[in-house]
Design a protein around this motif. Structure first.
Motif, PDB file in Angstrom:
ATOM      1  N   ALA A 177       0.849  -1.201   0.000  1.00 45.43           N
ATOM      2  CA  ALA A 177       0.000   0.000   0.000  1.00 45.43           C
ATOM      3  C   ALA A 177       0.886   1.254   0.000  1.00 45.43           C
ATOM      4  CB  ALA A 177      -0.921  -0.014   1.220  1.00 45.43           C
ATOM      5  N   GLN A 178       1.933   1.227   0.793  1.00 43.30           N
ATOM      6  CA  GLN A 178       2.859   2.367   0.875  1.00 43.30           C
ATOM      7  C   GLN A 178       3.526   2.620  -0.488  1.00 43.30           C
ATOM      8  OE1 GLN A 178       6.004   1.606   3.694  1.00 43.30           O
ATOM      9  NE2 GLN A 178       7.072   3.508   3.230  1.00 43.30           N
ATOM     10  N   LEU A 179       3.934   1.542  -1.144  1.00 45.07           N
ATOM     11  CA  LEU A 179       4.597   1.688  -2.457  1.00 45.07           C
ATOM     12  C   LEU A 179       3.622   2.246  -3.505  1.00 45.07           C
ATOM     13  CD1 LEU A 179       6.697  -1.606  -2.469  1.00 45.07           C
ATOM     14  CD2 LEU A 179       7.613   0.721  -2.563  1.00 45.07           C
ATOM     15  N   ARG A 180       2.368   1.761  -3.474  1.00 43.79           N
ATOM     16  CA  ARG A 180       1.369   2.243  -4.460  1.00 43.79           C
ATOM     17  C   ARG A 180       1.112   3.728  -4.269  1.00 43.79           C
ATOM     18  NH1 ARG A 180      -1.345  -2.615  -3.076  1.00 43.79           N
ATOM     19  NH2 ARG A 180      -0.810  -4.170  -4.640  1.00 43.79           N
ATOM     20  N   GLN A 181       1.037   4.126  -2.998  1.00 44.86           N
ATOM     21  CA  GLN A 181       0.741   5.529  -2.722  1.00 44.86           C
ATOM     22  C   GLN A 181       1.931   6.428  -3.072  1.00 44.86           C
ATOM     23  OE1 GLN A 181       0.227   6.608   1.382  1.00 44.86           O
ATOM     24  NE2 GLN A 181      -1.287   8.136   0.845  1.00 44.86           N
ATOM     25  N   ARG A 182       3.111   5.973  -2.713  1.00 40.32           N
ATOM     26  CA  ARG A 182       4.290   6.836  -2.895  1.00 40.32           C
ATOM     27  C   ARG A 182       4.757   6.879  -4.353  1.00 40.32           C
ATOM     28  NH1 ARG A 182       7.872  10.021  -1.287  1.00 40.32           N
ATOM     29  NH2 ARG A 182      10.101   9.697  -1.563  1.00 40.32           N
ATOM     30  N   TYR A 183       4.577   5.761  -5.077  1.00 38.45           N
ATOM     31  CA  TYR A 183       5.082   5.693  -6.461  1.00 38.45           C
ATOM     32  C   TYR A 183       3.939   5.280  -7.389  1.00 38.45           C
ATOM     33  CZ  TYR A 183       9.404   5.333  -3.740  1.00 38.45           C
ATOM     34  OH  TYR A 183      10.420   5.538  -2.837  1.00 38.45           O
ATOM     35  N   PRO A 184       2.980   6.195  -7.657  1.00 42.88           N
ATOM     36  CA  PRO A 184       1.816   5.800  -8.460  1.00 42.88           C
ATOM     37  C   PRO A 184       2.187   5.310  -9.861  1.00 42.88           C
ATOM     38  CG  PRO A 184       1.746   8.147  -7.845  1.00 42.88           C
ATOM     39  CD  PRO A 184       2.905   7.564  -7.150  1.00 42.88           C
ATOM     40  N   GLU A 185       3.322   5.767 -10.375  1.00 42.07           N
ATOM     41  CA  GLU A 185       3.758   5.296 -11.708  1.00 42.07           C
ATOM     42  C   GLU A 185       4.514   3.972 -11.603  1.00 42.07           C
ATOM     43  OE1 GLU A 185       2.941   7.135 -14.360  1.00 42.07           O
ATOM     44  OE2 GLU A 185       2.022   8.576 -12.991  1.00 42.07           O
ATOM     45  N   GLY A 186       4.751   3.502 -10.398  1.00 40.90           N
ATOM     46  CA  GLY A 186       5.536   2.283 -10.189  1.00 40.90           C
ATOM     47  C   GLY A 186       6.916   2.637  -9.675  1.00 40.90           C
ATOM     48  N   PRO A 187       7.421   1.884  -8.666  1.00 42.62           N
ATOM     49  CA  PRO A 187       8.744   2.158  -8.107  1.00 42.62           C
ATOM     50  C   PRO A 187       9.857   1.727  -9.066  1.00 42.62           C
ATOM     51  CG  PRO A 187       7.826   0.188  -7.121  1.00 42.62           C
ATOM     52  CD  PRO A 187       6.770   0.732  -8.031  1.00 42.62           C
ATOM     53  N   THR A 188      11.016   2.365  -8.943  1.00 42.32           N
ATOM     54  CA  THR A 188      12.191   1.899  -9.693  1.00 42.32           C
ATOM     55  C   THR A 188      12.830   0.743  -8.918  1.00 42.32           C
ATOM     56  OG1 THR A 188      13.722   3.324  -8.508  1.00 42.32           O
ATOM     57  CG2 THR A 188      12.653   4.267 -10.467  1.00 42.32           C
ATOM     58  N   LEU A 189      13.750   0.061  -9.555  1.00 44.15           N
ATOM     59  CA  LEU A 189      14.414  -1.049  -8.874  1.00 44.15           C
ATOM     60  C   LEU A 189      15.251  -0.528  -7.699  1.00 44.15           C
ATOM     61  CD1 LEU A 189      15.329  -3.403 -11.841  1.00 44.15           C
ATOM     62  CD2 LEU A 189      13.189  -3.143 -10.590  1.00 44.15           C
ATOM     63  N   TYR A 190      15.785   0.683  -7.817  1.00 41.34           N
ATOM     64  CA  TYR A 190      16.546   1.281  -6.701  1.00 41.34           C
ATOM     65  C   TYR A 190      15.630   1.600  -5.526  1.00 41.34           C
ATOM     66  CZ  TYR A 190      21.105   1.479  -8.786  1.00 41.34           C
ATOM     67  OH  TYR A 190      22.325   1.104  -9.296  1.00 41.34           O
ATOM     68  N   GLN A 191      14.411   2.049  -5.816  1.00 40.77           N
ATOM     69  CA  GLN A 191      13.477   2.379  -4.716  1.00 40.77           C
ATOM     70  C   GLN A 191      13.035   1.122  -3.961  1.00 40.77           C
ATOM     71  OE1 GLN A 191      10.959   4.625  -7.316  1.00 40.77           O
ATOM     72  NE2 GLN A 191      11.834   6.582  -6.685  1.00 40.77           N
ATOM     73  N   LEU A 192      13.030  -0.017  -4.660  1.00 41.03           N
ATOM     74  CA  LEU A 192      12.645  -1.272  -3.989  1.00 41.03           C
ATOM     75  C   LEU A 192      13.804  -1.920  -3.224  1.00 41.03           C
ATOM     76  CD1 LEU A 192      10.443  -3.066  -6.694  1.00 41.03           C
ATOM     77  CD2 LEU A 192       9.696  -1.813  -4.656  1.00 41.03           C
ATOM     78  N   ALA A 193      15.032  -1.497  -3.532  1.00 39.71           N
ATOM     79  CA  ALA A 193      16.208  -2.226  -3.029  1.00 39.71           C
ATOM     80  C   ALA A 193      16.230  -2.475  -1.516  1.00 39.71           C
ATOM     81  CB  ALA A 193      17.487  -1.524  -3.481  1.00 39.71           C
ATOM     82  N   PRO A 194      15.779  -1.529  -0.661  1.00 39.79           N
ATOM     83  CA  PRO A 194      15.851  -1.831   0.781  1.00 39.79           C
ATOM     84  C   PRO A 194      15.045  -3.064   1.191  1.00 39.79           C
ATOM     85  CG  PRO A 194      15.434   0.513   0.418  1.00 39.79           C
ATOM     86  CD  PRO A 194      15.291  -0.165  -0.915  1.00 39.79           C
ATOM     87  N   ILE A 195      14.010  -3.413   0.398  1.00 43.90           N
ATOM     88  CA  ILE A 195      13.201  -4.562   0.820  1.00 43.90           C
ATOM     89  C   ILE A 195      13.269  -5.755  -0.155  1.00 43.90           C
ATOM     90  CG2 ILE A 195      11.572  -3.353   2.318  1.00 43.90           C
ATOM     91  CD1 ILE A 195      10.351  -4.198  -1.077  1.00 43.90           C
ATOM     92  N   ASP A 196      13.964  -5.595  -1.299  1.00 36.25           N
ATOM     93  CA  ASP A 196      14.032  -6.773  -2.183  1.00 36.25           C
ATOM     94  C   ASP A 196      15.461  -7.192  -2.542  1.00 36.25           C
ATOM     95  OD1 ASP A 196      14.831  -5.065  -4.235  1.00 36.25           O
ATOM     96  OD2 ASP A 196      13.113  -5.473  -5.532  1.00 36.25           O
ATOM     97  N   GLN A 197      16.455  -6.521  -1.944  1.00 38.79           N
ATOM     98  CA  GLN A 197      17.863  -6.935  -2.135  1.00 38.79           C
ATOM     99  C   GLN A 197      18.354  -7.342  -0.743  1.00 38.79           C
ATOM    100  OE1 GLN A 197      19.635  -6.846  -5.144  1.00 38.79           O
ATOM    101  NE2 GLN A 197      18.013  -5.903  -6.354  1.00 38.79           N
ATOM    102  N   LEU A 198      17.948  -8.541  -0.308  1.00 39.91           N
ATOM    103  CA  LEU A 198      18.127  -8.919   1.094  1.00 39.91           C
ATOM    104  C   LEU A 198      19.421  -9.712   1.296  1.00 39.91           C
ATOM    105  CD1 LEU A 198      14.390  -9.796   1.817  1.00 39.91           C
ATOM    106  CD2 LEU A 198      15.604  -7.687   2.380  1.00 39.91           C
ATOM    107  N   HIS A 199      20.517  -9.067   0.895  1.00 40.94           N
ATOM    108  CA  HIS A 199      21.836  -9.683   1.031  1.00 40.94           C
ATOM    109  C   HIS A 199      22.831  -8.574   1.341  1.00 40.94           C
ATOM    110  CE1 HIS A 199      20.778  -8.808  -3.185  1.00 40.94           C
ATOM    111  NE2 HIS A 199      21.861  -8.066  -3.076  1.00 40.94           N
ATOM    112  N   ILE A 200      23.987  -8.949   1.858  1.00 44.32           N
ATOM    113  CA  ILE A 200      24.999  -7.947   2.197  1.00 44.32           C
ATOM    114  C   ILE A 200      25.564  -7.411   0.879  1.00 44.32           C
ATOM    115  CG2 ILE A 200      27.045  -7.467   3.583  1.00 44.32           C
ATOM    116  CD1 ILE A 200      26.568 -10.150   5.035  1.00 44.32           C
TER     117      ILE A 200
END
Ligand SMILES: C[S@@+](CC[C@H](N)C(=O)[O-])C[C@H]1O[C@@H](n2cnc3c(N)ncnc32)[C@H](O)[C@@H]1O
Length: 271
Positions: free
Chosen positions: A18-41
């Motif tokens: 819900a937060q992503l839809r509201q904040r990025y109505p055009e769709g998030p970039t891969l960099y904007q998703l990185a804190p929650i979808d790049q779960l490695h060091i």
């Protein structure tokens, strides 16, 4: 605790989407998703290094084992025409992975809920397999590698971006993002990993120790997370819960004290 529970129990996917839809109505970039979808060091920068390796190999059919929330899968879809399939034992990660791909408007990929120690694919289905911080959760490395050899073409590639045991394993602090206690962590030493690879039909091609860069990356992330400036961005806390704060501290300590190392290896399957 089962490993899928470790990853699911604190996941707040409904609020996160819900937060992503509201904040990025055009769709998030891969960099904007990185804190929650790049779960490695090493985060998205480490995935970019893996992609450079893929550029050299030019695979056509890739399997990512332990694909998590799907950051690397989306980077691959965004960059090349190869088919990418994900498998992960945590069903809620797979649902989140699909939902995040929809938000980015990238093409959907096949994502299967299953165990890496018993792969639900026919022999010779792929020409490349990737593990990114997922072999570290798998208790029977040899069984998993036998399955990889079976589903890979002869001369297919195996890429590993993994946490390995360092020179001082007695200094290990838990929880870490991949394990709340030692029973969930199955990290090997470099010598153990190269032995088990060789015993199961994989020839080592390249090996790079990225521990120093990994440590610097985690220290930069920690200062961003503690600065308080990042209040609108998504956060790994939405995946791991409040204990992520301690996990982040422990990753730095474990790298600093030589309890763990971070490596990238590439191998060739010799059937
Ligand atoms: C530390 S996370 C890394 C996720 C993803 N590769 C990334 O880098 O963002 C480890 C992942 O491995 C998955 N996993 C653990 N054991 C597994 C198994 N036996 N079979 C398949 N996936 C597994 C977990 O569910 C989790 O998604």
């Amino acid at each position: 605790m089962d490993i899928d529970q470790h990853y699911s129990d604190h996941m707040e996917e409904t609020g996160l989407l819900a937060q992503l839809r509201q904040r990025y109505p055009e769709g998030p970039t891969l960099y904007q998703l990185a804190p929650i979808d790049q779960l490695h060091i090493g985060g998205i920068k480490a995935s970019e290094k893996l992609l450079q390796q893929l550029d050299l190999i030019q695979p056509k059919r890739i399997l990512e084992i332990g694909s998590g929330a799907g950051g690397l899968m989306r980077m691959i879809s965004n960059r090349c025409s190869a088919e990418i399939v994900g498998i992960d034992i945590t069903h809620r990660f797979n649902a989140l992975n699909s939902a995040l791909t929809q938000l980015t408007h990238l093409p959907a990929s096949l994502i299967i809920t299953g165990d890496a120690q018993q792969l639900p694919f026919a022999s010779n289905s792929f020409d490349c397999i990737i593990f990114q911080h997922s072999l570290l959760n798998i208790p029977h490395t040899d069984r998993c590698l036998q399955e990889c050899l079976r589903v890979l073409d002869n001369e297919g590639s195996l890429l590993l971006h993994e946490v390995l045991e360092g020179a001082n394993p007695e200094r290990m602090h838990y929880p870490v993002p991949w394990a709340r206690s030692a029973t969930q962590s199955h990290i090997l030493t470099f010598a153990q990993l190269t032995d088990v690879l060789q015993q199961n039909g994989f020839e080592l091609n390249t090996a790079e120790n990225w521990s120093e860069a990994a440590l610097q990356w985690r220290q930069r992330q920690a200062s961003k997370e503690h600065s308080g400036k990042n209040t609108v961005s998504v956060s790994p806390l939405q995946i791991f819960g409040d204990s992520f704060r301690q996990m982040g501290v422990n990753v730095i300590a474990n790298l600093n004290e030589g309890a763990v190392e971070v490596w990238q290896l590439s191998c060739i399957a010799k059937a």
